[in-house]
Design an enzyme around this catalytic site. Structure first.
Site, PDB file in Angstrom:
ATOM      1  N   TRP A 100     -26.771 -75.877  56.499  1.00 47.82           N
ATOM      2  CA  TRP A 100     -27.658 -75.410  57.568  1.00 47.82           C
ATOM      3  C   TRP A 100     -28.873 -76.300  57.684  1.00 47.82           C
ATOM      4  O   TRP A 100     -29.305 -76.622  58.797  1.00 47.82           O
ATOM      5  CB  TRP A 100     -28.037 -73.946  57.338  1.00 47.82           C
ATOM      6  CG  TRP A 100     -26.835 -73.045  57.322  1.00 47.82           C
ATOM      7  CD1 TRP A 100     -26.402 -72.268  56.286  1.00 47.82           C
ATOM      8  CD2 TRP A 100     -25.879 -72.837  58.387  1.00 47.82           C
ATOM      9  NE1 TRP A 100     -25.250 -71.596  56.638  1.00 47.82           N
ATOM     10  CE2 TRP A 100     -24.912 -71.928  57.917  1.00 47.82           C
ATOM     11  CE3 TRP A 100     -25.762 -73.346  59.678  1.00 47.82           C
ATOM     12  CZ2 TRP A 100     -23.826 -71.509  58.706  1.00 47.82           C
ATOM     13  CZ3 TRP A 100     -24.690 -72.931  60.461  1.00 47.82           C
ATOM     14  CH2 TRP A 100     -23.741 -72.025  59.970  1.00 47.82           C
ATOM     15  N   ASP A 167     -36.042 -71.226  57.582  1.00 49.60           N
ATOM     16  CA  ASP A 167     -34.818 -70.546  58.013  1.00 49.60           C
ATOM     17  C   ASP A 167     -34.493 -69.505  56.943  1.00 49.60           C
ATOM     18  O   ASP A 167     -34.062 -69.841  55.851  1.00 49.60           O
ATOM     19  CB  ASP A 167     -33.692 -71.581  58.147  1.00 49.60           C
ATOM     20  CG  ASP A 167     -32.338 -70.946  58.487  1.00 49.60           C
ATOM     21  OD1 ASP A 167     -32.258 -69.703  58.606  1.00 49.60           O
ATOM     22  OD2 ASP A 167     -31.359 -71.713  58.626  1.00 49.60           O
ATOM     23  N   LYS A 191     -26.868 -61.605  59.185  1.00 51.93           N
ATOM     24  CA  LYS A 191     -26.697 -61.698  57.737  1.00 51.93           C
ATOM     25  C   LYS A 191     -27.326 -60.510  57.017  1.00 51.93           C
ATOM     26  O   LYS A 191     -26.788 -60.047  56.035  1.00 51.93           O
ATOM     27  CB  LYS A 191     -27.297 -62.998  57.191  1.00 51.93           C
ATOM     28  CG  LYS A 191     -26.787 -64.260  57.862  1.00 51.93           C
ATOM     29  CD  LYS A 191     -25.513 -64.787  57.243  1.00 51.93           C
ATOM     30  CE  LYS A 191     -24.814 -65.880  58.049  1.00 51.93           C
ATOM     31  NZ  LYS A 191     -25.621 -66.909  58.619  1.00 51.93           N
TER      32      LYS A 191
END
Ligand SMILES: *Cc1c(COP(=O)(O)O)cnc(C)c1O
Length: 354
Positions: A100, A167, A191
């Site tokens: 990511w 993030d 998530k």
């Protein structure tokens, strides 16, 4: 029968949230209307999104500290470019701790110079780099608090004068941090917060208005702040279900209470990984994630047997990401301790049979 859901995302949410969410599809707050058919400008929904934005700030202890919370679309992946679009003038520093982060770096390079402050790519991202420096003239520093795929998690964050962008897609609301050390936090809902389709962005307003480029309305944090997350139709249902999850979190004692339960779950599974000779952990011990435990078999010839056993035990979503292989037990807020115990029992039964 409800499965023990270790899926990395979209993932398990509290069962009572599923119930309330399904009821709202049929009849939202006894209004005679479904949540799916009401205007996003209706007073009922304006109340929902306001409560969700306030509750997010409250749980993060960021109320009245110059922060705004937004629910946007496009996932965390959209934030990879939106952060750079809004904040990157000349150069930014990124910590590369996995897939990511790498994607965030790729997008940011479209807008300016990107300095990789450090990277753990040399060991397939199984650790968090410790010693690195952040250039003082960087527009911001970007990091990923929890690396969902590799199972590593940042336990501390660098002290720096430049704005910190993080993030937090896969560990937001899972542990207590001093969230005021971050200037921008973003997280895809799917998530740990809600269904796919909404992305939470929490921004310290003072970091905006520093770039020279013109920003298209949909890409502009400023526009979304001015319009209170209603510049265009927000993801109504995803915001509503996120609100239900945030209410659930608050009713269960907030982040500090859930952090304690998350720590118990993580200890249970990591103790077994370390004890059981048939398994070995993937991530460096000191950087292990409390959300996503990555591990492998020591002897691949046990694979078919183990896969059959955990499926038999009503477990879902245990296979590792293709870039790591092996297994990944994702233990988000809503996963009960009992589900982790079921997994540990299967690991022990494998040892008895092997
Ligand atoms: C899943 C994930 C993403 C990507 O999220 P999307 O909402 O699918 O764009 C980004 N960062 C992290 C840490 C993730 O776990």
């Amino acid at each position: 029968m409800k499965k023990h859901n270790f899926s990395a995302g979209p993932c398990i949410l509290p069962q009572e949230v599923f119930q309330q969410a399904s009821q709202a599809v049929l009849d939202f707050n006894d209004s005679g209307l479904s949540i799916l058919e009401i205007s996003h400008r209706s007073p009922a929904f304006v109340k929902v999104i306001e409560e969700a934005r306030n509750l997010a700030l409250e749980l993060l202890n960021l109320q009245n500290k110059g922060y705004k919370a937004l629910f946007l679309q496009g996932g965390a992946s959209m934030q990879f470019l939106m952060t750079a679009y809004n904040l990157l003038n000349k150069k930014a520093a990124y910590l590369n701790t996995g897939t990511w982060s790498s994607k965030a770096i790729k997008e940011a390079k479209l807008f300016g110079e990107v300095i990789e402050a450090a990277s753990s790519k040399d060991k397939n991202f199984n650790y968090i780099p410790a010693d690195y420096s952040i250039p003082e003239d960087a527009d911001y520093f970007h990091c990923t608090s929890n690396n969902t795929i590799f199972g590593t998690q940042m336990k501390s964050f660098p002290q720096t004068e430049v704005p910190v962008v993080c993030d937090m897609s896969s560990d937001i609301f899972s542990r207590v941090l001093d969230f005021s050390q971050f200037d921008l936090i973003y997280a895809g809902a799917q998530k740990n917060m809600g269904p796919a389709g909404a992305t939470l962005v929490v921004i310290k307003e003072e970091i905006l208005d520093k770039v020279k480029r013109e920003i298209p309305s949909m890409m502009s944090y400023k526009v979304h702040i001015e319009k209170e997350s209603m510049f265009n139709t927000p993801p109504v249902y995803a915001v509503y279900v996120s609100l239900l999850t945030l209410r659930w979190l608050k009713s269960r004692g907030g982040i500090s209470a859930v952090e304690e339960r998350n720590a118990q779950k993580a200890k249970l599974v990591y103790d077994e990984i370390d004890r059981n000779p048939l398994f070995k952990g993937f991530a460096a011990v000191e950087d292990r994630s409390a959300m996503n435990a990555t591990f492998n078999l020591t002897d691949e010839s046990n694979k078919d047997k183990f896969d059959e056993m955990w499926k038999e035990a009503n477990i879902n979503g245990l296979s590792g990401h293709r870039s790591v292989g092996g297994y990944r037990a994702s233990m988000y807020n809503a996963l009960p301790l009992e589900s982790v115990q079921v997994l540990v029992d299967v690991m022990q039964n494998l040892e008895k049979k092997a």
